[in-house]
Enzyme design. Structure first.
Site, mmCIF file in Angstrom:
data_model
loop_
_atom_site.group_PDB
_atom_site.id
_atom_site.type_symbol
_atom_site.label_atom_id
_atom_site.label_comp_id
_atom_site.label_asym_id
_atom_site.label_seq_id
_atom_site.Cartn_x
_atom_site.Cartn_y
_atom_site.Cartn_z
ATOM 1 N N CYS A 182 -8.369 -2.314 -4.003
ATOM 2 C CA CYS A 182 -6.957 -1.914 -4.020
ATOM 3 C C CYS A 182 -6.051 -3.145 -3.993
ATOM 4 O O CYS A 182 -5.051 -3.215 -4.715
ATOM 5 C CB CYS A 182 -6.633 -1.026 -2.819
ATOM 6 S SG CYS A 182 -7.159 0.687 -3.005
ATOM 7 N N CYS A 192 0.837 -1.203 0.000
ATOM 8 C CA CYS A 192 0.000 0.000 0.000
ATOM 9 C C CYS A 192 0.873 1.255 0.000
ATOM 10 O O CYS A 192 0.551 2.257 -0.646
ATOM 11 C CB CYS A 192 -0.899 0.029 1.235
ATOM 12 S SG CYS A 192 -1.962 -1.410 1.468
ATOM 13 N N ARG A 210 -13.496 -0.512 -1.353
ATOM 14 C CA ARG A 210 -12.339 0.219 -1.864
ATOM 15 C C ARG A 210 -11.035 -0.509 -1.534
ATOM 16 O O ARG A 210 -10.158 -0.664 -2.401
ATOM 17 C CB ARG A 210 -12.325 1.627 -1.272
ATOM 18 C CG ARG A 210 -11.108 2.476 -1.615
ATOM 19 C CD ARG A 210 -11.050 2.852 -3.071
ATOM 20 N NE ARG A 210 -10.399 1.834 -3.895
ATOM 21 C CZ ARG A 210 -10.164 1.923 -5.179
ATOM 22 N NH1 ARG A 210 -10.550 3.008 -5.845
ATOM 23 N NH2 ARG A 210 -9.573 0.964 -5.834
ATOM 24 N N HIS A 236 0.831 5.002 -1.601
ATOM 25 C CA HIS A 236 0.229 5.929 -0.639
ATOM 26 C C HIS A 236 1.141 6.245 0.537
ATOM 27 O O HIS A 236 0.647 6.493 1.641
ATOM 28 C CB HIS A 236 -1.086 5.340 -0.128
ATOM 29 C CG HIS A 236 -2.128 5.184 -1.184
ATOM 30 N ND1 HIS A 236 -2.786 6.251 -1.740
ATOM 31 C CD2 HIS A 236 -2.616 4.072 -1.798
ATOM 32 C CE1 HIS A 236 -3.655 5.818 -2.642
ATOM 33 N NE2 HIS A 236 -3.570 4.497 -2.698
#
Length: 268
Positions: A229, A177, A225, A181
Site C-alpha cells: 500500500c 492511508c 499488504r 480508507h
C-alpha cells in the site's frame, strides 16, 4: 485445477471482460466468484505447509517452533493471532505475528535474522516459509474475536504512532492511508475501499488476513499488504518488520477489536 475453480475463473473473466455487465452486475459476479473459490481456497495448501514447518526440527539448533510463545504461552496458538500485535516482555517490544515468528526462528532454531527473513514473501514458483507459518498461526484464530485493546503503555504508544501514520499526508502525491480508507463508499475501479476508521470496516479488512490474492496467485500477509500500500502511495517503502508497519497494525487491530477472525481470506 479443481472444477469449481475453473468455473469461478471463467465466470469472473466474463464479468470483467464483457461490456454488457453494469457495475452492479460485475460486482455481483465477483462476489459469486469469491464464494465459489472459498470452497477450495488455495491458501489451505500453504496453511498445511505452515503446520508442517511449525512442527519440523530445523535450523542450526535442529529445533521445532512448538515452544514459540505467540503471546499466550509456549506453543499455544489457539486465539493467539487475534491478540496480536502485543507487547512481549522478553524482547521489550510490541510485535506482530511475523516479527514474533522471526524472533522464534532466531532464538529457538538458531537462524540468523538475515536467514530467517531472506524469503519473507513468495515469488513465482517459490513459497515463503514465513507466509506459510503465519497463515497456519492465523487459521488457529478462526472464529475468535480480535482483541487488541492496546492497554500496555508501549502498545498504546504504538497505536498512537499508527494513527498518526494513517492520517499523515506524505510523498510526491501528498497521499495518506485515510484518503482511500477514511470514508464510506469509495472505490478504485472495481476495488471497494473499506473505511478502516470504523470497527466494521477495519474488521472486514483485518479479520481476513493472511489472504489468498487472486490477482497475484499467492497468499499475502498483513505486513506485505501494508508495505505494498505504501509503495502504491509512492511513499518510501519501509523495511520488512519495520516499527511503522507494526504500529499501523496495532492501530487497525485496535479499531477492529470485537470482530471475528475468518482467515485465510480471499482478496482480489
Amino acid at each position: 485445477m479443481q472444477p469449481n475453480l475453473r468455473t469461478a475463473l471463467a465466470t469472473a473473466a466474463i464479468a470483467l471482460a464483457g461490456p454488457a455487465f453494469g457495475q452492479g452486475g460485475t460486482m455481483d459476479e465477483i462476489a459469486k466468484y469469491r464464494e465459489m473459490l472459498a470452497d477450495g481456497n488455495p491458501a489451505e495448501l500453504l496453511e498445511a505447509k505452515g503446520e508442517e514447518l511449525w512442527k519440523k526440527p530445523r535450523g542450526p539448533k535442529n529445533a521445532s517452533l512448538e515452544q514459540c510463545d505467540m503471546g499466550l504461552g509456549p506453543g499455544k496458538l489457539d486465539g493467539a493471532y487475534a491478540q496480536l500485535p502485543r507487547y512481549f516482555a522478553d524482547t521489550k517490544k510490541v510485535m506482530d505475528a511475523e516479527s514474533r515468528v522471526v524472533h522464534c526462528m532466531v532464538s529457538l532454531q538458531g537462524f540468523t535474522q538475515a536467514e530467517a527473513t531472506k524469503n519473507w514473501y513468495s515469488r513465482p514458483g517459490q513459497d515463503s516459509d514465513i507466509e506459510a507459518l503465519v497463515t497456519y498461526i492465523g487459521g488457529k484464530s478462526n472464529g475468535v474475536k480480535i482483541n487488541v485493546p492496546a492497554r500496555h503503555p508501549e502498545e498504546a504508544r504504538m497505536a498512537k504512532v499508527g494513527e498518526y501514520i494513517f492520517y499523515r499526508r506524505s510523498g510526491p502525491q501528498d497521499f495518506s492511508c485515510a484518503i482511500c480508507h477514511g470514508q464510506e463508499g469509495k472505490r478504485i475501479r472495481l476495488q471497494e475501499l473499506g473505511n478502516l476508521t470504523t470497527q466494521a470496516g477495519a474488521g472486514t479488512a483485518m479479520s481476513t488476513w493472511p489472504s489468498y490474492r487472486v490477482s497475484q496467485g499467492a497468499v499475502w500477509t498483513m505486513q506485505r499488504r501494508l508495505i505494498d500500500c505504501m509503495r502504491q502511495a509512492r511513499w518510501p517503502e519501509p523495511q520488512y518488520l519495520a516499527d511503522s508497519i507494526i504500529a499501523l497494525e496495532v492501530f487497525l487491530q485496535k479499531t477492529a477489536s470485537g470482530t471475528v477472525m475468518q482467515t485465510p481470506g480471499i482478496k482480489r
